[in-house]
Design an enzyme around this catalytic site. Structure first.
Site, PDB file in Angstrom:
ATOM      1  N   ASN A 165      45.391  -3.859  48.962  1.00  0.00           N
ATOM      2  CA  ASN A 165      45.666  -5.236  48.245  1.00  0.00           C
ATOM      3  C   ASN A 165      44.223  -5.858  48.395  1.00  0.00           C
ATOM      4  O   ASN A 165      43.885  -6.942  47.611  1.00  0.00           O
ATOM      5  CB  ASN A 165      46.522  -6.017  48.987  1.00  0.00           C
ATOM      6  CG  ASN A 165      46.413  -5.859  50.601  1.00  0.00           C
ATOM      7  OD1 ASN A 165      46.634  -4.907  51.325  1.00  0.00           O
ATOM      8  ND2 ASN A 165      46.298  -7.080  51.183  1.00  0.00           N
ATOM      9  N   GLN A 193      50.764  -2.954  45.073  1.00  0.00           N
ATOM     10  CA  GLN A 193      49.605  -3.606  44.124  1.00  0.00           C
ATOM     11  C   GLN A 193      49.274  -2.659  42.944  1.00  0.00           C
ATOM     12  O   GLN A 193      48.704  -3.232  42.023  1.00  0.00           O
ATOM     13  CB  GLN A 193      48.303  -3.533  45.089  1.00  0.00           C
ATOM     14  CG  GLN A 193      48.361  -4.741  46.020  1.00  0.00           C
ATOM     15  CD  GLN A 193      48.068  -6.075  45.516  1.00  0.00           C
ATOM     16  OE1 GLN A 193      47.945  -6.179  44.473  1.00  0.00           O
ATOM     17  NE2 GLN A 193      48.694  -6.989  46.204  1.00  0.00           N
ATOM     18  N   GLY A 214      58.002  -7.654  42.644  1.00  0.00           N
ATOM     19  CA  GLY A 214      57.966  -8.824  41.479  1.00  0.00           C
ATOM     20  C   GLY A 214      56.986  -9.408  41.457  1.00  0.00           C
ATOM     21  O   GLY A 214      56.055  -9.515  40.326  1.00  0.00           O
ATOM     22  N   HIS A 215      56.676 -10.114  42.299  1.00  0.00           N
ATOM     23  CA  HIS A 215      55.462 -11.348  42.248  1.00  0.00           C
ATOM     24  C   HIS A 215      54.311 -10.634  42.181  1.00  0.00           C
ATOM     25  O   HIS A 215      53.276 -11.610  41.766  1.00  0.00           O
ATOM     26  CB  HIS A 215      55.742 -12.166  43.171  1.00  0.00           C
ATOM     27  CG  HIS A 215      55.066 -11.995  44.717  1.00  0.00           C
ATOM     28  ND1 HIS A 215      54.004 -12.543  44.658  1.00  0.00           N
ATOM     29  CD2 HIS A 215      55.504 -11.121  45.638  1.00  0.00           C
ATOM     30  CE1 HIS A 215      53.650 -11.975  46.071  1.00  0.00           C
ATOM     31  NE2 HIS A 215      54.708 -11.376  46.522  1.00  0.00           N
ATOM     32  N   THR A 251      76.105 -10.183  47.676  1.00  0.00           N
ATOM     33  CA  THR A 251      76.096 -10.448  46.152  1.00  0.00           C
ATOM     34  C   THR A 251      74.453 -10.283  45.402  1.00  0.00           C
ATOM     35  O   THR A 251      73.745 -10.763  46.040  1.00  0.00           O
ATOM     36  CB  THR A 251      76.841 -11.567  45.849  1.00  0.00           C
ATOM     37  OG1 THR A 251      78.122 -11.855  46.357  1.00  0.00           O
ATOM     38  CG2 THR A 251      76.938 -11.780  44.521  1.00  0.00           C
ATOM     39  N   CYS A 339      43.173 -15.975  57.931  1.00  0.00           N
ATOM     40  CA  CYS A 339      42.875 -17.272  58.125  1.00  0.00           C
ATOM     41  C   CYS A 339      44.295 -17.930  59.087  1.00  0.00           C
ATOM     42  O   CYS A 339      45.292 -17.873  58.184  1.00  0.00           O
ATOM     43  CB  CYS A 339      42.367 -18.366  57.134  1.00  0.00           C
ATOM     44  SG  CYS A 339      41.205 -17.618  55.994  1.00  0.00           S
TER      45      CYS A 339
END
Length: 391
Positions: A165, A193, A214-215, A251, A339
């Site tokens: 990443n 990635q 997904g993101h 669910t 950080c």
């Protein structure tokens, strides 16, 4: 631009140049459009047995097939999860707890995502596992010979990420997985990635388990998937109603599953529209511009070739990465440092590659994406050079 792809993403309009796509991606408007009906009209529980459940159940099946299509899997081998971290946990903990070994052995490598490294530590602490963490070379790559030497009769799973990443370094997954299989060992790959950025085929890679997030590929946060090869047994990550092949009760979040499916469908169609080629060309243009403007001060971290087409990690002599980004107004990017509460420390990934603390603290991770434009590259280069020249 691809059909239906807006020239400027609404979330980016008027804001800083966004060069942090490896952290998270804007949700593609086409993905939003696909998922919205499942937040409004099609609200039924896909496990129910009446008309309100029909469309959600069919949508879930379509999404599973779309994710499978992106990675060359079968639809029934895709398990939806809430995050990549959960998918990694299911893969590793699930394998260890079904292994039957009194002290199972797990192998990973030092620059893995904290989701994998943290799971390995928990397996040591809670389940008596023994963990081997392989080193990497100066490009961040695992030596296949090191894996071969580390495998034992007690090894039950190996986990190595497809792409780092921070640096974008691509690991030799096919070779590593083949070595594991020679000893009858399962192989997991965190492809968070890589999915949507490079071609992935689980059969060609030879992996047993693979994580997709997904993101990282223009879907919302809160949805991911784990590929589980047919015949691979795992202990569930959640118990209850038997959803997701009994591996993750609860669910299903149909809307988010649909979003991931739509993102996978768009990514799978990319070779015909050249999006990744454009991203790669813009990324390749950024490094030489910085190097020419700051002669002798710019150092590439990670491999020159064999890395993600959107990722550039460089260190600039004489600067601290987070201070440079603060001074470079109008750029949203990341550094190679972790950080926490204002305490900036060298990136463990870069130090594991042999970089000294000064160079590691001077690192910048510049990651491009679907809405990166030539003007963005021009602005980023100008602002970074201006800020670095002032130091």
């Amino acid at each position: 631009m691809t059909d239906n792809l807006v020239p400027v993403h609404p979330g980016l309009a008027g804001g800083p140049v966004y060069l942090d796509y490896n952290a998270t991606t804007p949700v593609d408007p086409r993905v939003t459009e696909a998922m919205l009906p499942y937040l409004t009209d099609f609200f039924g529980n896909p496990s129910s047995n009446h008309p309100y459940s029909t469309e959600p159940r069919q949508a879930l099946a379509r999404a599973r097939a779309q994710v499978a299509g992106l990675i060359g899997a079968r639809a029934d081998e895709v398990v939806f999860t809430s995050s990549g971290s959960e998918a990694d946990l299911l893969a590793l903990r699930g394998t260890v707890l079904t292994s039957g070994h009194p002290r199972p052995h797990v192998i990973t490598q030092v620059t893995e995502h904290p989701a994998v490294l943290g799971t390995c530590r928990s397996l040591e602490r809670l389940h008596g596992a023994r963990v081997t963490v392989l080193p990497v070379d100066g490009n961040g790559l695992v030596d296949p010979a090191a894996l071969a030497a580390a495998l034992t009769d007690d090894t039950v799973v190996v986990s190595v990420m497809a792409a780092n990443n921070e640096t974008g370094a691509l690991q030799p997954i096919t070779e590593l997985a083949a070595l594991a299989h020679e000893r009858g060992v399962r192989f997991h790959c965190d492809a968070a990635q890589a999915a949507g950025k490079i071609s992935l085929d689980v059969e060609e890679l030879g992996v047993d388990l693979l994580t997709v997030v997904g993101h990282k590929m223009y879907a919302p946060k809160g949805i991911a998937a784990l590929y589980v090869r047919d015949g691979v047994r795992l202990e569930p990550v959640a118990y209850g109603g038997g959803q997701e092949r009994g591996l993750r009760a609860g669910t299903e979040n149909v809307a988010l599953a649909v979003a991931l499916g739509a993102a996978a469908r768009i990514a799978a169609g990319d070779p015909s529209d050249g999006t990744q080629a454009r991203i790669a060309a813009r990324q390749r243009g950024l490094h030489p511009r910085l190097a020419a403007a700051l002669p002798g001060r710019v150092h590439l971290n990670g491999p020159d070739k064999g890395r993600l087409p959107n990722t550039l990690n460089v260190s600039i002599d004489g600067v601290i990465g987070h201070e440079l980004l603060t001074a470079a107004l109008g750029i949203a990017a990341s550094t190679g440092s972790a950080c926490h509460s204002g305490n900036h420390t060298p990136s463990p990934v870069l130090t594991a590659m042999g970089l000294d603390s000064k160079r590691a603290l001077g690192a910048l991770r510049l990651s491009l994406g679907r809405w990166s434009t030539p003007d963005d590259i021009e602005t980023a280069a100008t602002q970074l050079v201006k800020a670095a020249a002032a130091h």
